[in-house]
Design a protein around this motif. Sequence first.
Motif, PDB file in Angstrom:
ATOM      1  N   UNK A 132       0.852  -1.186   0.000  1.00  0.00           N
ATOM      2  CA  UNK A 132       0.000   0.000   0.000  1.00  0.00           C
ATOM      3  C   UNK A 132       0.889   1.238   0.000  1.00  0.00           C
ATOM      4  N   UNK A 133       0.627   2.167  -0.950  1.00  0.00           N
ATOM      5  CA  UNK A 133       1.371   3.426  -1.046  1.00  0.00           C
ATOM      6  C   UNK A 133       2.879   3.198  -1.143  1.00  0.00           C
ATOM      7  N   UNK A 134       3.269   2.159  -1.901  1.00  0.00           N
ATOM      8  CA  UNK A 134       4.689   1.914  -2.098  1.00  0.00           C
ATOM      9  C   UNK A 134       5.393   1.271  -0.932  1.00  0.00           C
ATOM     10  N   UNK A 135       4.651   0.824   0.085  1.00  0.00           N
ATOM     11  CA  UNK A 135       5.252   0.159   1.245  1.00  0.00           C
ATOM     12  C   UNK A 135       4.483  -1.133   1.517  1.00  0.00           C
ATOM     13  N   UNK A 136       5.176  -2.080   2.118  1.00  0.00           N
ATOM     14  CA  UNK A 136       4.528  -3.344   2.477  1.00  0.00           C
ATOM     15  C   UNK A 136       3.721  -3.126   3.752  1.00  0.00           C
ATOM     16  N   UNK A 137       2.393  -3.211   3.637  1.00  0.00           N
ATOM     17  CA  UNK A 137       1.561  -3.068   4.835  1.00  0.00           C
ATOM     18  C   UNK A 137       1.625  -4.334   5.683  1.00  0.00           C
ATOM     19  N   UNK A 138       1.881  -5.483   5.037  1.00  0.00           N
ATOM     20  CA  UNK A 138       2.068  -6.729   5.775  1.00  0.00           C
ATOM     21  C   UNK A 138       2.846  -7.702   4.909  1.00  0.00           C
ATOM     22  N   UNK A 139       3.596  -8.587   5.576  1.00  0.00           N
ATOM     23  CA  UNK A 139       4.350  -9.635   4.883  1.00  0.00           C
ATOM     24  C   UNK A 139       4.374 -10.843   5.801  1.00  0.00           C
ATOM     25  N   UNK A 140       4.182 -12.019   5.230  1.00  0.00           N
ATOM     26  CA  UNK A 140       4.074 -13.210   6.075  1.00  0.00           C
ATOM     27  C   UNK A 140       4.698 -14.418   5.402  1.00  0.00           C
ATOM     28  N   UNK A 141       5.446 -15.155   6.200  1.00  0.00           N
ATOM     29  CA  UNK A 141       5.950 -16.476   5.804  1.00  0.00           C
ATOM     30  C   UNK A 141       5.668 -17.409   6.974  1.00  0.00           C
ATOM     31  N   UNK A 142       4.773 -18.383   6.773  1.00  0.00           N
ATOM     32  CA  UNK A 142       4.313 -19.244   7.860  1.00  0.00           C
ATOM     33  C   UNK A 142       4.359 -20.696   7.376  1.00  0.00           C
ATOM     34  N   UNK A 143       4.864 -21.594   8.210  1.00  0.00           N
ATOM     35  CA  UNK A 143       4.887 -23.015   7.867  1.00  0.00           C
ATOM     36  C   UNK A 143       4.680 -23.844   9.128  1.00  0.00           C
ATOM     37  N   UNK A 144       4.282 -25.112   8.947  1.00  0.00           N
ATOM     38  CA  UNK A 144       3.989 -26.016  10.056  1.00  0.00           C
ATOM     39  C   UNK A 144       5.176 -26.946  10.283  1.00  0.00           C
ATOM     40  N   UNK A 145       5.803 -26.880  11.451  1.00  0.00           N
ATOM     41  CA  UNK A 145       6.973 -27.698  11.728  1.00  0.00           C
ATOM     42  C   UNK A 145       6.660 -29.197  11.824  1.00  0.00           C
ATOM     43  N   UNK A 146       5.567 -29.629  12.469  1.00  0.00           N
ATOM     44  CA  UNK A 146       5.313 -31.078  12.532  1.00  0.00           C
ATOM     45  C   UNK A 146       5.246 -31.721  11.154  1.00  0.00           C
ATOM     46  N   UNK A 147       4.556 -31.066  10.219  1.00  0.00           N
ATOM     47  CA  UNK A 147       4.454 -31.623   8.870  1.00  0.00           C
ATOM     48  C   UNK A 147       5.812 -31.659   8.188  1.00  0.00           C
ATOM     49  N   UNK A 148       6.630 -30.616   8.381  1.00  0.00           N
ATOM     50  CA  UNK A 148       7.963 -30.594   7.778  1.00  0.00           C
ATOM     51  C   UNK A 148       8.827 -31.729   8.319  1.00  0.00           C
ATOM     52  N   UNK A 149       8.788 -31.940   9.630  1.00  0.00           N
ATOM     53  CA  UNK A 149       9.627 -32.974  10.229  1.00  0.00           C
ATOM     54  C   UNK A 149       9.178 -34.358   9.768  1.00  0.00           C
ATOM     55  N   UNK A 150       7.880 -34.588   9.724  1.00  0.00           N
ATOM     56  CA  UNK A 150       7.388 -35.901   9.289  1.00  0.00           C
ATOM     57  C   UNK A 150       7.775 -36.185   7.844  1.00  0.00           C
ATOM     58  N   UNK A 151       7.687 -35.173   6.971  1.00  0.00           N
ATOM     59  CA  UNK A 151       8.066 -35.391   5.574  1.00  0.00           C
ATOM     60  C   UNK A 151       9.566 -35.625   5.442  1.00  0.00           C
ATOM     61  N   UNK A 152      10.357 -34.946   6.268  1.00  0.00           N
ATOM     62  CA  UNK A 152      11.804 -35.159   6.243  1.00  0.00           C
ATOM     63  C   UNK A 152      12.144 -36.598   6.610  1.00  0.00           C
ATOM     64  N   UNK A 153      11.581 -37.090   7.712  1.00  0.00           N
ATOM     65  CA  UNK A 153      11.862 -38.462   8.147  1.00  0.00           C
ATOM     66  C   UNK A 153      11.394 -39.456   7.090  1.00  0.00           C
ATOM     67  N   UNK A 154      10.213 -39.236   6.540  1.00  0.00           N
ATOM     68  CA  UNK A 154       9.681 -40.176   5.551  1.00  0.00           C
ATOM     69  C   UNK A 154      10.556 -40.222   4.301  1.00  0.00           C
ATOM     70  N   UNK A 155      10.943 -39.055   3.784  1.00  0.00           N
ATOM     71  CA  UNK A 155      11.722 -39.037   2.543  1.00  0.00           C
ATOM     72  C   UNK A 155      13.101 -39.633   2.731  1.00  0.00           C
ATOM     73  N   UNK A 156      13.758 -39.359   3.874  1.00  0.00           N
ATOM     74  CA  UNK A 156      15.092 -39.901   4.106  1.00  0.00           C
ATOM     75  C   UNK A 156      15.042 -41.408   4.344  1.00  0.00           C
ATOM     76  N   UNK A 157      14.055 -41.892   5.096  1.00  0.00           N
ATOM     77  CA  UNK A 157      13.940 -43.335   5.317  1.00  0.00           C
ATOM     78  C   UNK A 157      13.595 -44.058   4.020  1.00  0.00           C
ATOM     79  N   UNK A 158      12.740 -43.460   3.204  1.00  0.00           N
ATOM     80  CA  UNK A 158      12.397 -44.078   1.923  1.00  0.00           C
ATOM     81  C   UNK A 158      13.629 -44.228   1.050  1.00  0.00           C
ATOM     82  N   UNK A 159      14.447 -43.174   0.988  1.00  0.00           N
ATOM     83  CA  UNK A 159      15.662 -43.242   0.177  1.00  0.00           C
ATOM     84  C   UNK A 159      16.634 -44.288   0.706  1.00  0.00           C
ATOM     85  N   UNK A 160      16.687 -44.473   2.034  1.00  0.00           N
ATOM     86  CA  UNK A 160      17.656 -45.387   2.629  1.00  0.00           C
ATOM     87  C   UNK A 160      17.204 -46.840   2.621  1.00  0.00           C
TER      88      UNK A 160
END
Length: 476
Positions: A251-279
């Motif tokens: 708004x008016x050449x400035x960021x009125x809001x900015x957001x980066x949000x993620x869920x850690x439980x889902x990230x950790x579960x996908x990490x474990x699954x992908x690494x175990x699958x590869x191994x």
Amino acid sequence: MTAPSTGSAATSLALEFDEFDRRGKLVTLSWEGAHHLSQTRLVEVLPAGRDTWRLIPSGAVGSVRVEGLSVRVMPAASLGLTQLFFLLDHAADDAFLPSAVQARDDDELWVSVAESMARLAHQALAPGLLRGYRRVDESLTTVRGRIRLGDQIRRRPGMAIPLEVSYSEFTPDIAENRILRTAAHRLQFLPDLPDNTRRRLAMVDARLADASLIPQGAPVPAWTPSRLNARYQAALTLADRIVRRISVEVEDGHASSAAFVTEMPALFERFVESELTAALHGRGGRLLQNPVVDLSSGTEAGPDDTGEAGDGTDGGTAGRHRAAPGRHRAPADDGDHISVRTGLVYEVDGDPVTTFVATYPTDRRARAAEHYRLLAACTALGVDRAYLVYPAQRRDDTPQPRRIVHTDISIVEYPVDLSGGPAQSRRAIVELAQQARALAAAPATPAARHRTGARHHTAVHHHTTTQIREGRRHAR
């Protein structure tokens, strides 16, 4: 109480929370700012007075800027930006390239992402703009390409012009350039960026002026890695995730809001699954994702239905109970059954060996429910070992087996130290996979372990039935 100056992009006050902090902090924000902050779902925004709000982390991690206030929720597992982006690399729908974001753990998230985007975009655009063919459907007074006769008759019956035509145009307004420009355009309005970074992002935006911007919330156009866009791919991977995951309202050449949000439980579960699958995949083994098995052993028969061996021996008892096979299988749709979700099941040649459950909460009380679930899963699968994988709370945490009383089942609490960096995290999962392979190579096969458990169940039931009968005779 924290009182940021609302509406000033130059003034920035930072608040940092642990993701499991339930006390929160008081801030002063306008109603509009509190509404924007609440919509990001990074924190709960609770009223605490006139223009005063209590901020409490809602379970996600990330960074949000609203009205000069910067709110940052960090993972409880002592992760810096390097480890956070490493975990994001394993999110199948939101992956970051491992080399995309170059950041130190003490860097500010927005600055790190903006500088990385500027660097990769300039490298991609140095040889020139990528162009491609794009189909255009237009209404023209002259023929170009081919006439869409169906549309012409339906929209303009009896009219010669304008004509409904379709043609292919060689243009820079393609998906790759649109994504790059939108990412650079949004990031350049963030507050507190170094002037050099903001200038380089503006140059990328101007260089791609012939590519249209993607509106906030609109679908991101698809792109396919190919030989033609090879030089774009590193920048595109980061830009695509910025457009999908980072919200910036200007708004008016400035960021009125900015957001980066993620869920850690889902990230950790996908990490474990992908690494175990590869191994673990290959050499007769595979990893199954959360198959549902039937925990019930069947309907107990009456005293006269003793099967083929009716002399009261193990054969007759086993016939009465009809123990379910120790194999993962979906329960039948009809009839009563007790089912359990079993986690990541490792099987070799069709026989289950062990199972893994990745859980993000790190306190023991929160992990207790997962122990019960794993005990049920081991019973249903006919295996005697399971692994509970979770982020380590301390660097000296080591795996701890827990033998369940009155059973042959052991549940191993297996901490993974994410704060040690990507290499150490991967090494911990590889060692876990090696333990699973060693179990598969052990002399006692999963089927034999299940038969032992079935005989134990039969013996316990027979002993209990005998005690009941003796008690009735004593009462008489």
